[in-house]
Design an enzyme around this catalytic site. Structure first.
Site, PDB file in Angstrom:
ATOM      1  N   SER A 250       0.742  -1.323   0.054  1.00  0.00           N
ATOM      2  CA  SER A 250      -0.068   0.249  -0.100  1.00  0.00           C
ATOM      3  C   SER A 250       0.867   1.265   0.111  1.00  0.00           C
ATOM      4  O   SER A 250       0.664   2.146  -0.722  1.00  0.00           O
ATOM      5  CB  SER A 250      -0.876  -0.009   1.140  1.00  0.00           C
ATOM      6  OG  SER A 250      -1.688  -1.099   1.230  1.00  0.00           O
ATOM      7  N   THR A 293      -5.013  -3.540   8.494  1.00  0.00           N
ATOM      8  CA  THR A 293      -4.577  -5.041   8.410  1.00  0.00           C
ATOM      9  C   THR A 293      -4.407  -5.711   9.634  1.00  0.00           C
ATOM     10  O   THR A 293      -4.803  -5.097  10.677  1.00  0.00           O
ATOM     11  CB  THR A 293      -3.478  -4.984   7.229  1.00  0.00           C
ATOM     12  OG1 THR A 293      -3.245  -6.314   7.254  1.00  0.00           O
ATOM     13  CG2 THR A 293      -2.070  -4.521   7.992  1.00  0.00           C
ATOM     14  N   LYS A 297      -8.613  -5.438  12.161  1.00  0.00           N
ATOM     15  CA  LYS A 297      -9.994  -5.521  11.446  1.00  0.00           C
ATOM     16  C   LYS A 297     -11.206  -5.209  12.309  1.00  0.00           C
ATOM     17  O   LYS A 297     -12.118  -4.683  11.819  1.00  0.00           O
ATOM     18  CB  LYS A 297      -9.756  -6.572  10.294  1.00  0.00           C
ATOM     19  CG  LYS A 297      -8.836  -6.203   9.171  1.00  0.00           C
ATOM     20  CD  LYS A 297      -8.845  -7.203   8.008  1.00  0.00           C
ATOM     21  CE  LYS A 297      -7.605  -7.011   7.150  1.00  0.00           C
ATOM     22  NZ  LYS A 297      -7.716  -7.698   5.736  1.00  0.00           N
ATOM     23  N   GLY A 359      -7.481 -23.317   4.170  1.00  0.00           N
ATOM     24  CA  GLY A 359      -7.262 -22.149   5.301  1.00  0.00           C
ATOM     25  C   GLY A 359      -8.630 -22.015   5.813  1.00  0.00           C
ATOM     26  O   GLY A 359      -9.627 -22.112   5.175  1.00  0.00           O
ATOM     27  N   ALA A 360      -8.711 -21.651   7.209  1.00  0.00           N
ATOM     28  CA  ALA A 360      -9.904 -21.394   7.929  1.00  0.00           C
ATOM     29  C   ALA A 360      -9.759 -20.049   8.806  1.00  0.00           C
ATOM     30  O   ALA A 360     -10.365 -20.100   9.704  1.00  0.00           O
ATOM     31  CB  ALA A 360     -10.559 -22.352   8.596  1.00  0.00           C
ATOM     32  N   GLY A 362      -9.302 -15.607   9.164  1.00  0.00           N
ATOM     33  CA  GLY A 362     -10.105 -14.236   8.770  1.00  0.00           C
ATOM     34  C   GLY A 362     -10.462 -14.378   7.332  1.00  0.00           C
ATOM     35  O   GLY A 362     -11.429 -14.093   6.810  1.00  0.00           O
ATOM     36  N   ARG A 383      -5.652 -26.927   8.644  1.00  0.00           N
ATOM     37  CA  ARG A 383      -5.000 -27.729   9.826  1.00  0.00           C
ATOM     38  C   ARG A 383      -5.872 -27.836  11.084  1.00  0.00           C
ATOM     39  O   ARG A 383      -5.930 -29.144  11.359  1.00  0.00           O
ATOM     40  CB  ARG A 383      -3.590 -26.808  10.338  1.00  0.00           C
ATOM     41  CG  ARG A 383      -2.802 -27.245  11.069  1.00  0.00           C
ATOM     42  CD  ARG A 383      -1.798 -26.611  11.493  1.00  0.00           C
ATOM     43  NE  ARG A 383      -2.052 -25.047  11.890  1.00  0.00           N
ATOM     44  CZ  ARG A 383      -1.133 -24.172  12.344  1.00  0.00           C
ATOM     45  NH1 ARG A 383       0.071 -24.555  12.118  1.00  0.00           N
ATOM     46  NH2 ARG A 383      -1.434 -23.183  12.726  1.00  0.00           N
ATOM     47  N   TYR A 450       1.392 -12.446  -2.021  1.00  0.00           N
ATOM     48  CA  TYR A 450       2.078 -11.956  -2.978  1.00  0.00           C
ATOM     49  C   TYR A 450       3.565 -11.795  -2.779  1.00  0.00           C
ATOM     50  O   TYR A 450       4.284 -10.872  -3.500  1.00  0.00           O
ATOM     51  CB  TYR A 450       1.364 -10.650  -3.485  1.00  0.00           C
ATOM     52  CG  TYR A 450       1.034  -9.665  -2.326  1.00  0.00           C
ATOM     53  CD1 TYR A 450       0.085  -9.728  -1.579  1.00  0.00           C
ATOM     54  CD2 TYR A 450       2.005  -8.554  -2.154  1.00  0.00           C
ATOM     55  CE1 TYR A 450       0.091  -8.567  -0.697  1.00  0.00           C
ATOM     56  CE2 TYR A 450       1.782  -7.434  -1.519  1.00  0.00           C
ATOM     57  CZ  TYR A 450       0.671  -7.560  -0.726  1.00  0.00           C
ATOM     58  OH  TYR A 450       0.534  -6.468   0.425  1.00  0.00           O
ATOM     59  N   GLY A 471      -1.745 -13.043  -4.986  1.00  0.00           N
ATOM     60  CA  GLY A 471      -2.698 -11.907  -4.359  1.00  0.00           C
ATOM     61  C   GLY A 471      -2.524 -10.429  -4.841  1.00  0.00           C
ATOM     62  O   GLY A 471      -2.823  -9.717  -4.353  1.00  0.00           O
TER      63      GLY A 471
HETATM   64  P1  ATR Z   1      -5.791 -14.464   8.146  1.00  0.00           P
HETATM   65  O1  ATR Z   1      -6.746 -13.279   8.702  1.00  0.00           O
HETATM   66  O2  ATR Z   1      -4.712 -14.174   7.221  1.00  0.00           O
HETATM   67  O3  ATR Z   1      -6.629 -15.554   7.742  1.00  0.00           O
HETATM   68  P2  ATR Z   1      -5.696 -16.100  10.497  1.00  0.00           P
HETATM   69  O4  ATR Z   1      -7.243 -15.969  10.845  1.00  0.00           O
HETATM   70  O5  ATR Z   1      -4.624 -15.969  11.655  1.00  0.00           O
HETATM   71  O6  ATR Z   1      -5.146 -15.096   9.331  1.00  0.00           O
HETATM   72  O7  ATR Z   1      -5.743 -17.491   9.920  1.00  0.00           O
HETATM   73  C1  ATR Z   1      -4.355 -17.935   9.592  1.00  0.00           C
HETATM   74  C2  ATR Z   1      -4.698 -19.224   8.667  1.00  0.00           C
HETATM   75  O8  ATR Z   1      -3.315 -19.867   8.296  1.00  0.00           O
HETATM   76  C3  ATR Z   1      -5.427 -20.108   9.552  1.00  0.00           C
HETATM   77  O9  ATR Z   1      -6.096 -20.912   8.519  1.00  0.00           O
HETATM   78  C4  ATR Z   1      -4.381 -21.291   9.817  1.00  0.00           C
HETATM   79  O10 ATR Z   1      -4.554 -22.508  10.486  1.00  0.00           O
HETATM   80  P3  ATR Z   1      -5.023 -22.885  11.789  1.00  0.00           P
HETATM   81  O11 ATR Z   1      -6.525 -22.461  11.611  1.00  0.00           O
HETATM   82  O12 ATR Z   1      -4.889 -24.312  12.073  1.00  0.00           O
HETATM   83  O13 ATR Z   1      -4.276 -21.970  12.754  1.00  0.00           O
HETATM   84  C5  ATR Z   1      -3.385 -21.293   8.768  1.00  0.00           C
HETATM   85  N1  ATR Z   1      -2.000 -21.652   9.143  1.00  0.00           N
HETATM   86  C6  ATR Z   1      -1.085 -20.676   9.637  1.00  0.00           C
HETATM   87  N2  ATR Z   1       0.050 -21.414   9.919  1.00  0.00           N
HETATM   88  C7  ATR Z   1      -0.084 -22.536   9.280  1.00  0.00           C
HETATM   89  C8  ATR Z   1       0.828 -23.605   9.242  1.00  0.00           C
HETATM   90  N3  ATR Z   1       1.967 -23.852   9.604  1.00  0.00           N
HETATM   91  N4  ATR Z   1       0.328 -24.811   8.617  1.00  0.00           N
HETATM   92  C9  ATR Z   1      -0.889 -24.803   8.087  1.00  0.00           C
HETATM   93  N5  ATR Z   1      -1.917 -23.797   8.246  1.00  0.00           N
HETATM   94  C10 ATR Z   1      -1.436 -22.805   8.644  1.00  0.00           C
END
Ligand code: ATR
Length: 513
Positions: A250, A293, A297, A359-360, A362, A383, A450, A471
């Site tokens: 940004s 960020t 948020k 991923g799950a 935010g 995970r 990105y 991204g």
């Molecule tokens: P964001 O807002 O960027 O989505 P977040 O809410 O902290 O950030 O989510 C991070 C995501 O990356 C989650 O899905 C996390 O998995 P967990 O829910 O199991 O924590 C995933 N993530 C982070 N580090 C990881 C790793 N080493 N292996 C696999 N998944 C990972």
């Protein structure tokens, strides 16, 4: 107008002169850090102002003050005296300034400096960040005449920066240098003028020299990206808040647009430890608009009086800007993602598309909502499986773990794969979130990271023949929407195509500290 001072930390005079030849044009003055020079080169400092061609500060910083000099006060006094000796009637051949610590006592040396027009910078380096009442400190330090009081404080929090900023409004007419050292203080260096500082210190970071102090910016970046010299009391300030704020496109995007428009605006990275303290500072600095960020948020919501429909329904803002007396909030992440994905796929919706979301967190939550809205069906793999289940259940999607069972489920959800975790991001987890998945080459793969341009995951997808997107495009699209919020108008198309022609390589991802 605050000055940009290039801090010279080379080991030899020649190295420092080379740095000046290359980067002096970006600076108003230079600081010769004698403590960084090899012993032999310290003998030749007297000629340095003549070689430099711009005003120079003479500094021999002790190790206890964050420098490299450890040979005792006698030896230091000798070096300073040597630098100031044989004063020339042509003041350009003398050091313009000498930095002397508040506890340094050599009246004859100070007298000699004053006689030949070398201004004294009376400095205090608070490496522990323990000075609470900075105004009183400024008052107590100044000894005489036109001395410049310098206080450099290590800041560990936004509150510490706020404390320095509040002190800056005292002694407005007096030249002073106020520096917040460290990652959380970097913006005090860009906004030195607004922090009431006579100068800011920068380094030639691109040459891999040691920075003069923690958090110093690159001299050229300060000049060419932030247009440091154009920042005045009237400049409108925008920026991005986050923590840690290691890399963000940004500042590059907005400052490039401002430059193309010749707008009196600057966009600054704000690494922030506390939103409430920062918004107090934002009032003091009259900040007009902010990108938000991770992890703020949701934290910003109580401070936002009115929100767009999307921000309200999602319960998260990535944009806030002033509307009269209040902060207004929006979320441009969602629209940015959707526009980017549909453009990538060349589609208008996601009907009959089967998608895997990795991923799950935010971001995944936002991605799932948008996929649902566009008519797609998805499998969410994470995970921590229960987090995948919790998002999937909102939209009647499937879910699983990042394991063989999850990979088996993917066989029915592999038109499109969207990677939303932080795995593979520069400075975070290295690696591949799903390393045993074998791409067929038919999947369209989007990784929201990105930095780097291609994560190991995206690289694997590309080499299997998949169509890929990182991204960057999404970030630019959401930034364009933020621009529209900040200025109540679309970003001019010509500016956008200039930005796009610079491409992902055009931006600077370094935020020091
Ligand atoms: P964001 O807002 O960027 O989505 P977040 O809410 O902290 O950030 O989510 C991070 C995501 O990356 C989650 O899905 C996390 O998995 P967990 O829910 O199991 O924590 C995933 N993530 C982070 N580090 C990881 C790793 N080493 N292996 C696999 N998944 C990972």
């Amino acid at each position: 107008m605050a000055k940009n001072c290039l801090c010279l930390t080379g080991k030899t005079i020649k190295q420092d002169v080379d740095l000046l030849n290359k980067y002096g044009k970006y600076a108003d003055l230079a600081e010769l850090r004698v403590d960084c020079l090899d012993d032999d080169d310290r003998l030749y400092i007297r000629r340095f102002p003549e070689l430099a061609g711009i005003p120079v500060i003479l500094t021999v910083r002790r190790d206890v003050d964050g420098g490299y000099f450890s040979s005792g006060e006698g030896a230091r006094l000798k070096l300073l005296a040597n630098g100031l000796a044989y004063a020339n009637a042509d003041s350009r051949l003398n050091f313009a300034y000498v930095d002397i610590e508040e506890d340094f006592n050599a009246p004859s040396l100070e007298e000699a400096a004053r006689t030949f027009g070398t201004r004294i910078i009376r400095s205090c380096h608070d490496l522990k960040g323990s000075i609470d009442d900075i105004s009183t400190k400024i008052k107590s330090m100044k000894r005489a005449g036109d001395e410049i009081v310098k206080i450099a404080v290590s800041v560990k929090s936004t509150y510490d920066v706020l404390n320095v900023f509040r002190a800056s409004s005292t002694f407005i007419k007096q030249d002073k240098v106020l520096i917040c050292m460290g990652h959380y203080g970097i913006y005090s260096r860009i906004l030195a003028e607004r922090f009431g500082s006579f100068l800011t210190y920068s380094s030639a970071l691109s040459e891999n020299v040691i920075p003069g102090a923690p958090g110093q910016m690159d001299v050229r970046e300060l000049s060419d990206l932030y247009h440091f010299k154009k920042i005045t009391k009237d400049t409108k300030i925008y920026g991005v808040i986050g923590n840690p704020l290691k890399s963000s496109v940004s500042p590059w995007f907005f400052n490039t647009v401002f430059n193309l428009e010749n707008a009196d605006c600057v966009y600054v990275p704000f690494p922030v430890t506390d939103v409430n303290d920062f918004l107090n500072l934002a009032d003091g600095l009259n900040i007009q608009g902010l990108s938000i960020t991770v992890p703020y948020k949701e934290t910003v919501l109580p401070y936002i009086k009115e929100k767009s429909e999307i921000a309200e329904s999602i319960g998260a803002c990535n944009t806030m800007y002033r509307k009269g007396d209040i902060w207004y909030g929006d979320n441009t992440d969602y629209a940015g993602f959707t526009m980017s994905l549909l453009n990538f796929l060349g589609r208008k919706d996601l009907k009959r598309r089967k998608i895997t979301i990795i991923g799950a967190g935010g971001v995944s939550r936002a991605v799932a909502a948008e996929i649902f809205k566009m008519g797609g069906k998805a499998l969410i793999l994470n995970r921590t499986v229960h987090k995948a289940a919790s998002i999937a259940s909102l939209y009647n999607f499937r879910w699983g773990g990042l394991d063989n069972h999850g990979i088996d489920l993917m066989s029915k959800f592999n038109d499109i794969i969207i990677q939303t975790t932080s795995v593979g991001m520069e400075g975070y987890d290295e690696g591949d979130p799903l390393e045993t998945y074998e791409f067929s080459g038919k999947e369209s793969v989007m990784d929201l990271i990105y930095t780097p341009d291609q994560t190991p995951f995206l690289k694997r997808a590309a080499s299997a023949g998949c169509k890929i997107l990182n991204g960057y495009d999404m970030v630019i699209r959401q930034a364009c929407l933020q621009y529209a919020n900040f200025f109540d108008r679309e970003i001019p198309k010509t500016h956008l195509s200039q930005i796009n022609s610079l491409g992902a390589d055009g931006w600077n991802r370094i935020i020091p500290g």
